[in-house]
Design an enzyme around this catalytic site. Structure first.
Site, PDB file in Angstrom:
ATOM      1  N   ILE A  10       0.844  -1.205   0.000  1.00 30.04           N
ATOM      2  CA  ILE A  10       0.000   0.000   0.000  1.00 30.04           C
ATOM      3  C   ILE A  10       0.880   1.258   0.000  1.00 30.04           C
ATOM      4  O   ILE A  10       0.672   2.178  -0.796  1.00 30.04           O
ATOM      5  CB  ILE A  10      -0.977  -0.017   1.198  1.00 30.04           C
ATOM      6  N   VAL A  33       1.583   0.829   7.889  1.00 27.32           N
ATOM      7  CA  VAL A  33       2.279  -0.256   8.587  1.00 27.32           C
ATOM      8  C   VAL A  33       1.385  -1.483   8.764  1.00 27.32           C
ATOM      9  O   VAL A  33       1.730  -2.399   9.500  1.00 27.32           O
ATOM     10  CB  VAL A  33       2.809   0.211   9.962  1.00 27.32           C
ATOM     11  N   MET A  35      -5.079  -9.968   3.274  1.00 25.23           N
ATOM     12  CA  MET A  35      -6.218  -9.054   3.200  1.00 25.23           C
ATOM     13  C   MET A  35      -6.352  -8.568   1.760  1.00 25.23           C
ATOM     14  O   MET A  35      -5.709  -7.595   1.359  1.00 25.23           O
ATOM     15  CB  MET A  35      -5.998  -7.878   4.143  1.00 25.23           C
ATOM     16  N   HIS A  40       0.787 -13.392 -30.413  1.00 26.14           N
ATOM     17  CA  HIS A  40       2.027 -12.635 -30.563  1.00 26.14           C
ATOM     18  C   HIS A  40       1.703 -11.244 -31.098  1.00 26.14           C
ATOM     19  O   HIS A  40       0.857 -11.122 -31.976  1.00 26.14           O
ATOM     20  CB  HIS A  40       2.964 -13.343 -31.551  1.00 26.14           C
TER      21      HIS A  40
HETATM   22  P1  FAD Z   1     -14.076  -4.030   3.916  1.00 28.89           P
HETATM   23  O1  FAD Z   1     -13.889  -3.735   2.481  1.00 28.89           O
HETATM   24  O2  FAD Z   1     -13.181  -3.341   4.885  1.00 28.89           O
HETATM   25  O3  FAD Z   1     -15.590  -3.732   4.256  1.00 28.89           O
HETATM   26  C1  FAD Z   1     -16.099  -3.823   5.553  1.00 28.89           C
HETATM   27  C2  FAD Z   1     -17.333  -2.945   5.631  1.00 28.89           C
HETATM   28  O4  FAD Z   1     -17.981  -3.195   6.873  1.00 28.89           O
HETATM   29  C3  FAD Z   1     -17.025  -1.449   5.618  1.00 28.89           C
HETATM   30  O5  FAD Z   1     -17.726  -0.827   4.571  1.00 28.89           O
HETATM   31  C4  FAD Z   1     -17.478  -0.952   6.987  1.00 28.89           C
HETATM   32  O6  FAD Z   1     -18.054   0.348   6.939  1.00 28.89           O
HETATM   33  C5  FAD Z   1     -18.519  -1.990   7.363  1.00 28.89           C
HETATM   34  N1  FAD Z   1     -18.703  -2.149   8.809  1.00 28.89           N
HETATM   35  C6  FAD Z   1     -17.749  -2.405   9.744  1.00 28.89           C
HETATM   36  N2  FAD Z   1     -18.296  -2.514  10.962  1.00 28.89           N
HETATM   37  C7  FAD Z   1     -19.637  -2.326  10.798  1.00 28.89           C
HETATM   38  C8  FAD Z   1     -20.735  -2.332  11.685  1.00 28.89           C
HETATM   39  N3  FAD Z   1     -20.581  -2.557  13.004  1.00 28.89           N
HETATM   40  N4  FAD Z   1     -21.962  -2.104  11.190  1.00 28.89           N
HETATM   41  C9  FAD Z   1     -22.134  -1.886   9.868  1.00 28.89           C
HETATM   42  N5  FAD Z   1     -21.141  -1.876   8.971  1.00 28.89           N
HETATM   43  C10 FAD Z   1     -19.894  -2.096   9.429  1.00 28.89           C
HETATM   44  N6  FAD Z   1      -7.108  -5.628  -2.282  1.00 28.89           N
HETATM   45  C11 FAD Z   1      -6.957  -6.202  -3.492  1.00 28.89           C
HETATM   46  O7  FAD Z   1      -7.343  -7.356  -3.668  1.00 28.89           O
HETATM   47  N7  FAD Z   1      -6.390  -5.516  -4.539  1.00 28.89           N
HETATM   48  C12 FAD Z   1      -5.934  -4.241  -4.399  1.00 28.89           C
HETATM   49  O8  FAD Z   1      -5.426  -3.651  -5.358  1.00 28.89           O
HETATM   50  C13 FAD Z   1      -6.081  -3.616  -3.134  1.00 28.89           C
HETATM   51  N8  FAD Z   1      -5.667  -2.352  -2.961  1.00 28.89           N
HETATM   52  C14 FAD Z   1      -5.858  -1.748  -1.745  1.00 28.89           C
HETATM   53  C15 FAD Z   1      -5.400  -0.453  -1.580  1.00 28.89           C
HETATM   54  C16 FAD Z   1      -5.567   0.193  -0.375  1.00 28.89           C
HETATM   55  C17 FAD Z   1      -5.091   1.610  -0.215  1.00 28.89           C
HETATM   56  C18 FAD Z   1      -6.202  -0.498   0.711  1.00 28.89           C
HETATM   57  C19 FAD Z   1      -6.418   0.198   2.035  1.00 28.89           C
HETATM   58  C20 FAD Z   1      -6.639  -1.785   0.566  1.00 28.89           C
HETATM   59  C21 FAD Z   1      -6.469  -2.441  -0.669  1.00 28.89           C
HETATM   60  N9  FAD Z   1      -6.874  -3.758  -0.857  1.00 28.89           N
HETATM   61  C22 FAD Z   1      -6.691  -4.352  -2.080  1.00 28.89           C
HETATM   62  C23 FAD Z   1      -7.485  -4.560   0.241  1.00 28.89           C
HETATM   63  C24 FAD Z   1      -9.002  -4.610   0.106  1.00 28.89           C
HETATM   64  O9  FAD Z   1      -9.512  -3.301   0.079  1.00 28.89           O
HETATM   65  C25 FAD Z   1      -9.580  -5.392   1.266  1.00 28.89           C
HETATM   66  O10 FAD Z   1      -8.961  -6.651   1.336  1.00 28.89           O
HETATM   67  C26 FAD Z   1     -11.081  -5.600   1.089  1.00 28.89           C
HETATM   68  O11 FAD Z   1     -11.771  -4.378   1.014  1.00 28.89           O
HETATM   69  C27 FAD Z   1     -11.643  -6.430   2.254  1.00 28.89           C
HETATM   70  O12 FAD Z   1     -13.003  -6.621   2.080  1.00 28.89           O
HETATM   71  P2  FAD Z   1     -13.957  -6.911   3.339  1.00 28.89           P
HETATM   72  O13 FAD Z   1     -15.302  -7.124   2.754  1.00 28.89           O
HETATM   73  O14 FAD Z   1     -13.370  -7.955   4.189  1.00 28.89           O
HETATM   74  O15 FAD Z   1     -13.921  -5.574   4.227  1.00 28.89           O
END
Ligand code: FAD
Length: 457
Positions: A186, A267, A314, A436
């Site tokens: 990142i 980090v 992740m 190619h």
């Molecule tokens: P999230 O996407 O984090 O979604 C969780 C959701 O739950 C959030 O919208 C949050 O608001 C909601 N939530 C949490 N607690 C509550 C609650 N109590 N009530 C209601 N809603 C709640 N991955 C890749 O594969 N390719 C990439 O190129 C890539 N680039 C990235 C670049 C950056 C800068 C970052 C930060 C991450 C990147 N990632 C990438 C990682 C990827 O974004 C995550 O792995 C992915 O979004 C995880 O999906 P998730 O559904 O587990 O959680």
């Protein structure tokens, strides 16, 4: 209090939660998804998509700058300028289009969406603070897909000029001097983009080299490119704090001050497990993450967890695959989670793709590789750095892993994953006619070389 019931209740509409919701809806399960922020989660709103938009803009800007100076292509142009606030508005438009699309797909699958912060009451009920007041939802199955959030350091708490990736992807102007703490993917993706946009970038990494999760052979071309871009790299160095416009860093040679206008801290990311009553369930944990089995079941009956909240890697496509799997499992289908053919892409410059086993994971295996310097398409793109590497069983030629580092190799990730998923051998890849001139020919050439039949080497 208003009350609702459903069969499947999903907390979080990130890539894990929204895919789980769509698939559950398609399978005829009465499904509710609760989201506190925007559909699409980290990935669509502040992660994958915004970062790739910024990287694209930075690449275009750098290409225009390159063509404005002396170049071998015979192109003469004016030196470009950038208004980052307009770039960000363009990026926000893409995000809005995609998040709107996700909401539309969930509606189409007859998923009910509830906007608000969810709080777990027990394994079958949740209370949501909505704009219309509290809503009680009773469910048969609970899916925790709350994702992760940026992790700061006690010596560098987020706020002011100390940014997480979220703020760095919404800056209104390119910082003159940007210090980045954390040389993982990142930090390097955003840092490389900012360097191309004209920032003076310094990366501070505690490990002995950048991208420590990858082997040195894969990261070398990235380190070389960062040098060309003028990015300063301090490895084996630990950030101590930010004071008087400088990041203080402890190195083996003593403390150093790195003047910076902004400090980006990348980090790692912390699992979103706190603040919503999860502890009431007393689930088994794997360190800071929710422990799950190969069907993403937690230690509590009918409670599943998917995505970042379950730990590394992740990645959005992992969360999506787990979301899909859990919907199938709840619907009574026989599905299991198998990550053997799951790719990981690092959108640095050049990009890195890894799928399956690395040479270090399989010392008994054989390795064959082919450089982009021997590939016509790479030369026409002015990018001959990097290589493709195929790890394979010595006796049978069965492909165990494929890795590549090179410009544009992210688009080969699907091909690599398919080879593993289909249990391809070197012979299968060598016998497949590759178009190619394309970068993918390097995979065929590596396979031919592994069979002792190299044509272009
Ligand atoms: P999230 O996407 O984090 O979604 C969780 C959701 O739950 C959030 O919208 C949050 O608001 C909601 N939530 C949490 N607690 C509550 C609650 N109590 N009530 C209601 N809603 C709640 N991955 C890749 O594969 N390719 C990439 O190129 C890539 N680039 C990235 C670049 C950056 C800068 C970052 C930060 C991450 C990147 N990632 C990438 C990682 C990827 O974004 C995550 O792995 C992915 O979004 C995880 O999906 P998730 O559904 O587990 O959680």
């Amino acid at each position: 209090m208003r009350r609702e019931t459903c069969q499947v209740l999903i907390l979080g509409a990130g890539p894990g939660g929204y895919v789980c919701a769509i698939r559950a809806g398609q399978l005829g399960l009465d499904t509710v998804v609760v989201e506190a922020a925007a559909p699409g989660g980290t990935c669509l709103n502040v992660g994958c998509i915004p970062s790739k938009a910024l990287i694209h803009a930075a690449n275009e800007f750098q290409a225009a700058r390159h063509l404005a100076g002396p170049n071998a292509l015979g192109i003469t142009g004016a030196a470009p300028t950038i208004e980052l606030s307009r770039t960000m508005a363009w990026k926000d438009g893409i995000v809005a289009r995609l998040t709107g699309g996700v909401a539309g797909l969930m509606r189409k699958a007859k998923v009910r969406m509830v906007a608000g912060q969810a709080r777990i009451l027990d394994g079958k009920s949740v209370e949501v603070a909505t704009s219309d007041g509290p809503l009680h939802i009773q469910t048969e199955h609970l899916v925790i897909a709350t994702g992760s959030r940026p992790q700061d350091l006690p010596v560098l708490p987020f706020g002011g000029d100390i940014l997480s990736s979220t703020e760095a992807l919404s800056l209104a102007a390119v910082p003159r001097r940007l210090a980045i703490v954390g040389g993982g993917y990142i930090g390097l993706e955003i840092g490389t983009a900012m360097a191309k946009l004209g920032a003076e970038v310094t990366v501070v990494e505690a490990a002995p080299r950048l991208l420590p999760q990858y082997d040195a052979e894969l990261t070398r071309p990235v380190a070389a490119r960062l040098k060309t871009l003028g990015v300063a790299v301090l490895t084996g160095a630990r950030a101590q704090g930010f004071a008087d416009g400088a990041l203080v860093v402890a190195t083996a040679e003593g403390d150093r001050r790195i003047p910076a206008d902004k400090v980006l801290v990348t980090v790692g990311r912390a699992a979103a497990t706190g603040g919503f009553g999860l502890e009431l369930l007393q689930l088994d944990m794997a360190g800071p993450f929710i422990a799950v089995d190969d069907r993403c079941r937690t230690s509590m009956h009918r409670v599943h967890a998917i995505g970042d909240v379950t730990g590394d890697p992740m990645l959005a496509h992992r969360a999506m695959a787990q979301g899909n799997l859990v919907a199938e499992v709840i619907a009574g289908r026989n599905a299991v989670w198998d990550k053997r053919a799951m790719p990981a892409v690092c959108f640095t410059d050049p990009e890195i793709v890894t799928v399956g086993r690395l040479p270090g994971d399989a010392p008994e295996a054989a390795v064959t590789s082919f450089p982009f310097a021997g590939n016509g398409r790479a030369l026409t793109l002015e990018r001959d750095d990097g290589f493709v590497r195929v790890v394979h069983d010595r006796a049978t030629g069965l492909v165990l892993g494929i890795q590549a580092v090179g410009a544009g190799v992210s688009e080969l990730a699907g091909q690599f994953a398919l080879a593993l998923e289909m249990a391809a051998t070197l012979t299968d890849i060598a016998a497949t006619i590759h178009a190619h001139p394309t970068l993918g020919e390097t995979v065929q050439e590596a396979a031919l070389k592994g069979l002792g039949q190299a044509l272009h080497m």
